[in-house]
Design an enzyme around this catalytic site. Structure first.
Site, PDB file in Angstrom:
ATOM      1  N   TYR A 124      -1.732  17.415   7.154  1.00 55.83           N
ATOM      2  CA  TYR A 124      -2.859  16.842   7.889  1.00 55.83           C
ATOM      3  C   TYR A 124      -3.836  16.254   6.881  1.00 55.83           C
ATOM      4  CZ  TYR A 124      -7.067  16.286  10.610  1.00 55.83           C
ATOM      5  OH  TYR A 124      -8.174  15.737  11.192  1.00 55.83           O
ATOM      6  N   GLU A 177      -7.916   9.702  10.923  1.00 60.57           N
ATOM      7  CA  GLU A 177      -7.060  10.873  10.765  1.00 60.57           C
ATOM      8  C   GLU A 177      -5.587  10.474  10.675  1.00 60.57           C
ATOM      9  OE1 GLU A 177      -7.591  14.491  13.539  1.00 60.57           O
ATOM     10  OE2 GLU A 177      -5.819  13.459  14.314  1.00 60.57           O
TER      11      GLU A 177
END
Ligand code: GDP
Ligand code: MN
Length: 380
Positions: free
Chosen positions: A101, A189
């Site tokens: 992530y 993101e």
């Protein structure tokens, strides 16, 4: 304003974040043709502005063009969390050994952007962040310097990234910072950023949110807005220059001024009510504006009462009262109104309203109590 994955990926590519090759399709047939062109396994990805598409069945791997057509048809017929799927992204499928992530957002406590990384990327990141926050690493970014190489390297160490990938990782961190800062994003993101079987880093998913208040200097994004994905009444409000945010309570609010609107919502909650919306009608409150505001508020079936809280500065309260009465004549609201007017010519305004049997209140607290009482079924 949220961007679709395919839109985020266009921006990622521009700033050098590696992404799989892929194209957007509106029909199953187009998806099939893209699969033919890509020539290998593909992944078909619903483009809807919500998270968790994978878990909802909106992401499928297909072995060949025929399967692509079939799966794309199924996905294009889906609704995910209430949103219709109108487009799919068909990307070359990528084999990977690990999901990471990586994201940037603003941290309101630290008052600066932060970069967030975790070795536990993938569809379960939210649960992981809650259950094992020690697996999430954050570094503050000084917006004047951007992300520094040593900070990106620190993150690489924290997430146990193999050393041969550090250089690539640092480049991606820098690129993601450029994406974030140059587009006036409030969130950018990559989840997952994968380590491919060929030992390369690649962004398989992208999510971005652009600051609405910066859109005036980001004209390129105007065409990115996808009204299929937005609340119909919020679109309507934007058209008339009203700031409206739909909430889940039952007390409709009509207020002039954003600060006053926030206060109104706070006071409603203070007396244990729930606002149905935030609505700033801006300066002035002509009959026309009030009528539009009524229409928007009343389009929400949960609304049981409307609280109008107006401060008359340059706009005189008697004008506002006339505006309310004229708008009522036109719209004929089906719920009770509670009005608090204060400022220039407030008494004249209140007299006009009282004559028409509209509930008025001398203070905001009193108005909120009356509105909450009505919403809870009291007879006022
Ligand atoms: P989200 O569920 O909306 O976050 O959608 P993602 O694009 O992140 O996809 C969800 C999951 O699907 C990812 O975490 C991957 O595990 C998987 N996935 C996405 N793209 C590919 C791909 O090209 N190959 C493989 N094998 N899996 C993929
Ligand atoms: Mn994802």
């Amino acid at each position: 304003m949220k961007l679709h994955e395919y839109q985020s990926k266009i921006i990622f590519r521009k700033y050098g974040v590696p992404i799989p090759q892929g194209y957007l399709a509106m029909t199953a047939n187009e998806a099939k043709r893209i699969a033919e062109e890509l020539g290998d396994m593909v992944v078909i990805k619903s483009q809807v502005l919500v998270g968790g598409r994978g878990k909802a069945g909106g992401i499928r791997l297909a072995k060949n063009p025929k399967e692509t057509e079939e799966f794309a048809a199924e996905i294009l017929a889906m609704e995910i969390k209430g949103l219709p799927v109108r487009k799919v992204l068909v990307d070359e499928a990528v084999n990977f050994v690990k999901e990471i992530y990586l994201g940037i957002t603003h941290d309101r406590q630290m008052r600066c952007p932060i970069m967030i990384a975790s070795s536990a990327g993938g569809v379960d990141i939210e649960e992981i962040a809650l259950a094992t926050p020690e697996k999430i690493f954050k570094v503050p970014i000084n917006p004047l310097y951007g992300i520094r190489d040593f900070q990106a390297r620190n993150l690489a160490v924290c997430i146990d990234l193999p050393r041969d990938l550090w250089k690539e990782f640092i480049e991606i961190c820098r690129s993601l910072w450029m994406v974030f800062s140059e587009t006036d994003a409030i969130m950018a993101e990559i989840n997952p950023l994968v380590i491919t079987t060929k030992q390369k880093l690649m962004a398989l998913d992208g999510k971005m949110v652009i600051d609405d208040n910066a859109l005036f200097r980001q004209p390129d994004f105007l065409e990115y807005r996808d009204v299929d994905m937005e609340d119909a009444s919020e679109i309507e409000a934007r058209k008339y220059g009203l700031s409206y945010v739909h909430l889940d309570g039952d007390i409709g609010c009509m207020v002039n001024g954003a600060g006053l609107a926030m206060t109104t919502m706070d006071v409603i909650q203070f007396v244990e009510g729930k606002p149905a919306n935030f609505l700033d009608v801006g300066g002035g409150a002509s009959a026309e504006k009030v009528a539009i505001a009524f229409r928007i508020i009343l389009s929400d079936p949960n609304v049981k009462v409307i609280l109008i809280n107006i401060f008359g500065g340059i706009t005189r309260c008697d004008e506002v009262a006339r505006g309310i009465l004229a708008a009522m004549g036109e719209i004929k609201p089906t719920v009770k109104l509670v009005v608090r007017l204060v400022g220039t010519n407030a008494n004249e305004g209140l007299d006009l309203l009282k004559k028409q049997d509209i509930i008025t209140a001398p203070t905001l607290l009193d108005a909120a109590k009356k509105a909450v009482g009505i919403a809870k079924g009291a007879i006022v």
